[in-house]
Design a protein around this motif. Structure first.
Motif, PDB file in Angstrom:
ATOM      1  N   ALA A   1      -5.207  -4.762 -10.683  1.00 50.89           N
ATOM      2  CA  ALA A   1      -5.742  -5.904 -10.138  1.00 50.89           C
ATOM      3  C   ALA A   1      -5.868  -5.883  -8.723  1.00 50.89           C
ATOM      4  O   ALA A   1      -6.917  -6.221  -8.103  1.00 50.89           O
ATOM      5  CB  ALA A   1      -4.769  -7.282 -10.507  1.00 50.89           C
ATOM      6  N   ASP A   2      -4.971  -5.253  -8.071  1.00 50.66           N
ATOM      7  CA  ASP A   2      -5.192  -4.763  -6.707  1.00 50.66           C
ATOM      8  C   ASP A   2      -6.270  -3.977  -6.200  1.00 50.66           C
ATOM      9  O   ASP A   2      -7.195  -4.266  -5.113  1.00 50.66           O
ATOM     10  CB  ASP A   2      -3.564  -4.289  -6.024  1.00 50.66           C
ATOM     11  CG  ASP A   2      -2.738  -5.255  -5.669  1.00 50.66           C
ATOM     12  OD1 ASP A   2      -3.058  -6.219  -5.682  1.00 50.66           O
ATOM     13  OD2 ASP A   2      -1.637  -4.657  -5.560  1.00 50.66           O
ATOM     14  N   TRP A   3      -6.274  -2.873  -6.983  1.00 54.48           N
ATOM     15  CA  TRP A   3      -7.431  -1.986  -7.073  1.00 54.48           C
ATOM     16  C   TRP A   3      -8.934  -2.684  -7.226  1.00 54.48           C
ATOM     17  O   TRP A   3      -9.919  -2.439  -6.514  1.00 54.48           O
ATOM     18  CB  TRP A   3      -7.382  -0.806  -7.881  1.00 54.48           C
ATOM     19  CG  TRP A   3      -8.535   0.223  -7.954  1.00 54.48           C
ATOM     20  CD1 TRP A   3      -9.021   0.851  -6.871  1.00 54.48           C
ATOM     21  CD2 TRP A   3      -9.631   0.251  -8.863  1.00 54.48           C
ATOM     22  NE1 TRP A   3      -9.784   1.881  -7.574  1.00 54.48           N
ATOM     23  CE2 TRP A   3     -10.301   1.423  -8.517  1.00 54.48           C
ATOM     24  CE3 TRP A   3      -9.890  -0.307  -9.968  1.00 54.48           C
ATOM     25  CZ2 TRP A   3     -11.512   1.831  -9.145  1.00 54.48           C
ATOM     26  CZ3 TRP A   3     -10.807  -0.021 -10.757  1.00 54.48           C
ATOM     27  CH2 TRP A   3     -11.836   1.162 -10.404  1.00 54.48           C
ATOM     28  N   TRP A   4      -9.110  -3.716  -7.954  1.00 50.09           N
ATOM     29  CA  TRP A   4     -10.208  -4.229  -8.540  1.00 50.09           C
ATOM     30  C   TRP A   4     -10.693  -5.269  -7.530  1.00 50.09           C
ATOM     31  O   TRP A   4     -11.762  -5.412  -7.039  1.00 50.09           O
ATOM     32  CB  TRP A   4      -9.929  -5.090  -9.989  1.00 50.09           C
ATOM     33  CG  TRP A   4     -11.362  -5.597 -10.407  1.00 50.09           C
ATOM     34  CD1 TRP A   4     -12.429  -5.016 -10.441  1.00 50.09           C
ATOM     35  CD2 TRP A   4     -11.380  -7.047 -10.931  1.00 50.09           C
ATOM     36  NE1 TRP A   4     -13.339  -5.920 -10.977  1.00 50.09           N
ATOM     37  CE2 TRP A   4     -12.803  -7.239 -11.309  1.00 50.09           C
ATOM     38  CE3 TRP A   4     -10.399  -8.030 -10.991  1.00 50.09           C
ATOM     39  CZ2 TRP A   4     -13.249  -8.365 -11.844  1.00 50.09           C
ATOM     40  CZ3 TRP A   4     -10.775  -9.154 -11.614  1.00 50.09           C
ATOM     41  CH2 TRP A   4     -12.281  -9.336 -11.961  1.00 50.09           C
ATOM     42  N   LEU A   5      -9.567  -6.043  -6.798  1.00 47.32           N
ATOM     43  CA  LEU A   5      -9.753  -7.202  -6.110  1.00 47.32           C
ATOM     44  C   LEU A   5      -9.835  -6.705  -4.638  1.00 47.32           C
ATOM     45  O   LEU A   5     -10.018  -7.464  -3.607  1.00 47.32           O
ATOM     46  CB  LEU A   5      -8.725  -8.349  -6.285  1.00 47.32           C
ATOM     47  CG  LEU A   5      -9.073  -8.959  -7.575  1.00 47.32           C
ATOM     48  CD1 LEU A   5      -7.760 -10.078  -7.827  1.00 47.32           C
ATOM     49  CD2 LEU A   5     -10.180  -9.727  -7.815  1.00 47.32           C
ATOM     50  N   GLY A   6      -9.097  -5.428  -4.431  1.00 47.13           N
ATOM     51  CA  GLY A   6      -9.054  -4.901  -3.061  1.00 47.13           C
ATOM     52  C   GLY A   6      -7.878  -5.684  -2.153  1.00 47.13           C
ATOM     53  O   GLY A   6      -7.925  -5.900  -0.781  1.00 47.13           O
ATOM     54  N   THR A   7      -6.702  -6.107  -2.853  1.00 46.46           N
ATOM     55  CA  THR A   7      -5.608  -6.789  -2.250  1.00 46.46           C
ATOM     56  C   THR A   7      -4.439  -5.492  -2.301  1.00 46.46           C
ATOM     57  O   THR A   7      -4.631  -4.625  -2.589  1.00 46.46           O
ATOM     58  CB  THR A   7      -5.060  -7.962  -2.939  1.00 46.46           C
ATOM     59  OG1 THR A   7      -5.080  -7.496  -4.167  1.00 46.46           O
ATOM     60  CG2 THR A   7      -6.457  -9.017  -2.902  1.00 46.46           C
ATOM     61  N   GLU A   8      -3.404  -5.982  -1.745  1.00 41.05           N
ATOM     62  CA  GLU A   8      -2.212  -5.293  -1.644  1.00 41.05           C
ATOM     63  C   GLU A   8      -0.891  -5.967  -2.044  1.00 41.05           C
ATOM     64  O   GLU A   8       0.271  -5.195  -1.871  1.00 41.05           O
ATOM     65  CB  GLU A   8      -1.996  -4.511  -0.228  1.00 41.05           C
ATOM     66  CG  GLU A   8      -3.143  -3.676   0.107  1.00 41.05           C
ATOM     67  CD  GLU A   8      -2.871  -3.181   1.537  1.00 41.05           C
ATOM     68  OE1 GLU A   8      -2.143  -3.478   2.097  1.00 41.05           O
ATOM     69  OE2 GLU A   8      -3.956  -2.397   2.075  1.00 41.05           O
ATOM     70  N   PHE A   9      -0.750  -7.005  -2.599  1.00 42.87           N
ATOM     71  CA  PHE A   9       0.102  -7.725  -2.886  1.00 42.87           C
ATOM     72  C   PHE A   9       0.527  -7.883  -4.478  1.00 42.87           C
ATOM     73  O   PHE A   9       1.678  -8.111  -4.858  1.00 42.87           O
ATOM     74  CB  PHE A   9       0.480  -8.975  -2.208  1.00 42.87           C
ATOM     75  CG  PHE A   9      -0.737  -9.810  -2.645  1.00 42.87           C
ATOM     76  CD1 PHE A   9      -0.452 -10.904  -3.812  1.00 42.87           C
ATOM     77  CD2 PHE A   9      -1.916 -10.132  -1.916  1.00 42.87           C
ATOM     78  CE1 PHE A   9      -1.302 -11.856  -4.188  1.00 42.87           C
ATOM     79  CE2 PHE A   9      -2.957 -10.794  -2.545  1.00 42.87           C
ATOM     80  CZ  PHE A   9      -2.579 -11.785  -3.427  1.00 42.87           C
ATOM     81  N   LEU A  10      -0.538  -7.947  -5.124  1.00 46.97           N
ATOM     82  CA  LEU A  10      -0.310  -8.042  -6.588  1.00 46.97           C
ATOM     83  C   LEU A  10       0.518  -7.160  -7.432  1.00 46.97           C
ATOM     84  O   LEU A  10       1.108  -7.409  -8.524  1.00 46.97           O
ATOM     85  CB  LEU A  10      -1.555  -8.093  -7.202  1.00 46.97           C
ATOM     86  CG  LEU A  10      -2.665  -9.253  -6.955  1.00 46.97           C
ATOM     87  CD1 LEU A  10      -3.844  -9.239  -7.537  1.00 46.97           C
ATOM     88  CD2 LEU A  10      -1.907 -10.666  -7.145  1.00 46.97           C
ATOM     89  N   VAL A  11       0.738  -5.911  -7.122  1.00 48.74           N
ATOM     90  CA  VAL A  11       1.478  -4.802  -7.651  1.00 48.74           C
ATOM     91  C   VAL A  11       2.799  -5.170  -7.567  1.00 48.74           C
ATOM     92  O   VAL A  11       3.609  -5.268  -8.512  1.00 48.74           O
ATOM     93  CB  VAL A  11       1.328  -3.491  -7.176  1.00 48.74           C
ATOM     94  CG1 VAL A  11       1.688  -3.301  -5.484  1.00 48.74           C
ATOM     95  CG2 VAL A  11       2.041  -2.593  -7.877  1.00 48.74           C
ATOM     96  N   VAL A  12       3.288  -5.830  -6.547  1.00 47.86           N
ATOM     97  CA  VAL A  12       4.642  -6.320  -6.174  1.00 47.86           C
ATOM     98  C   VAL A  12       5.153  -7.551  -7.044  1.00 47.86           C
ATOM     99  O   VAL A  12       6.082  -7.685  -7.715  1.00 47.86           O
ATOM    100  CB  VAL A  12       5.101  -6.680  -4.562  1.00 47.86           C
ATOM    101  CG1 VAL A  12       6.447  -7.232  -4.534  1.00 47.86           C
ATOM    102  CG2 VAL A  12       4.808  -5.332  -3.723  1.00 47.86           C
ATOM    103  N   ILE A  13       4.081  -8.454  -7.174  1.00 53.66           N
ATOM    104  CA  ILE A  13       4.228  -9.657  -8.037  1.00 53.66           C
ATOM    105  C   ILE A  13       4.208  -9.062  -9.375  1.00 53.66           C
ATOM    106  O   ILE A  13       5.208  -9.583 -10.107  1.00 53.66           O
ATOM    107  CB  ILE A  13       3.105 -10.587  -7.699  1.00 53.66           C
ATOM    108  CG1 ILE A  13       3.172 -11.337  -6.197  1.00 53.66           C
ATOM    109  CG2 ILE A  13       3.122 -11.699  -8.813  1.00 53.66           C
ATOM    110  CD1 ILE A  13       1.934 -12.104  -5.902  1.00 53.66           C
ATOM    111  N   GLY A  14       3.817  -8.138  -9.865  1.00 53.99           N
ATOM    112  CA  GLY A  14       3.650  -7.744 -11.301  1.00 53.99           C
ATOM    113  C   GLY A  14       4.962  -7.059 -11.637  1.00 53.99           C
ATOM    114  O   GLY A  14       5.476  -7.033 -12.524  1.00 53.99           O
ATOM    115  N   ILE A  15       5.311  -6.243 -10.440  1.00 51.72           N
ATOM    116  CA  ILE A  15       6.930  -5.794 -10.908  1.00 51.72           C
ATOM    117  C   ILE A  15       8.108  -6.737 -10.902  1.00 51.72           C
ATOM    118  O   ILE A  15       8.904  -6.706 -11.872  1.00 51.72           O
ATOM    119  CB  ILE A  15       7.014  -4.524  -9.818  1.00 51.72           C
ATOM    120  CG1 ILE A  15       6.120  -3.414  -9.755  1.00 51.72           C
ATOM    121  CG2 ILE A  15       8.531  -4.156  -9.533  1.00 51.72           C
ATOM    122  CD1 ILE A  15       6.436  -2.492  -8.565  1.00 51.72           C
ATOM    123  N   LEU A  16       8.035  -7.520  -9.871  1.00 51.27           N
ATOM    124  CA  LEU A  16       8.978  -8.722 -10.067  1.00 51.27           C
ATOM    125  C   LEU A  16       8.898  -9.398 -11.398  1.00 51.27           C
ATOM    126  O   LEU A  16       9.904 -10.042 -11.862  1.00 51.27           O
ATOM    127  CB  LEU A  16       8.823  -9.486  -8.703  1.00 51.27           C
ATOM    128  CG  LEU A  16       9.220  -8.674  -7.508  1.00 51.27           C
ATOM    129  CD1 LEU A  16       8.881  -9.867  -6.281  1.00 51.27           C
ATOM    130  CD2 LEU A  16      10.674  -8.510  -7.367  1.00 51.27           C
TER     131      LEU A  16
END
Length: 60
Positions: A14-29
């Motif tokens: 989702a970060d790669w697709w949307l160009g963001t950098e915070f969704l990976v952290v939210i996904g892990i948590l």
């Protein structure tokens, strides 16, 4: 463990697709929280006084 990997990967995509950098952290948590919840749900959490009585330990 698989929840952390699965939701972390989904967050990374989702970060790669949307160009963001915070969704990976939210996904892990979220994956870690879901894994802990499922473990407590599966094994019943902490034993209570009624659990001890049902396993043959009688109180006086």
């Amino acid at each position: 463990m698989s929840g952390v990997l699965l939701y972390g990967a989904m967050g990374w995509l989702a970060d790669w697709w949307l160009g963001t950098e915070f969704l990976v952290v939210i996904g892990i948590l979220f994956g870690a929280t879901l894994g802990i919840y499922m473990t407590f749900k599966r094994f019943g959490g902490t034993p209570t006084a009624t659990d001890e009585q049902s396993h043959g330990k009688e109180t006086e």
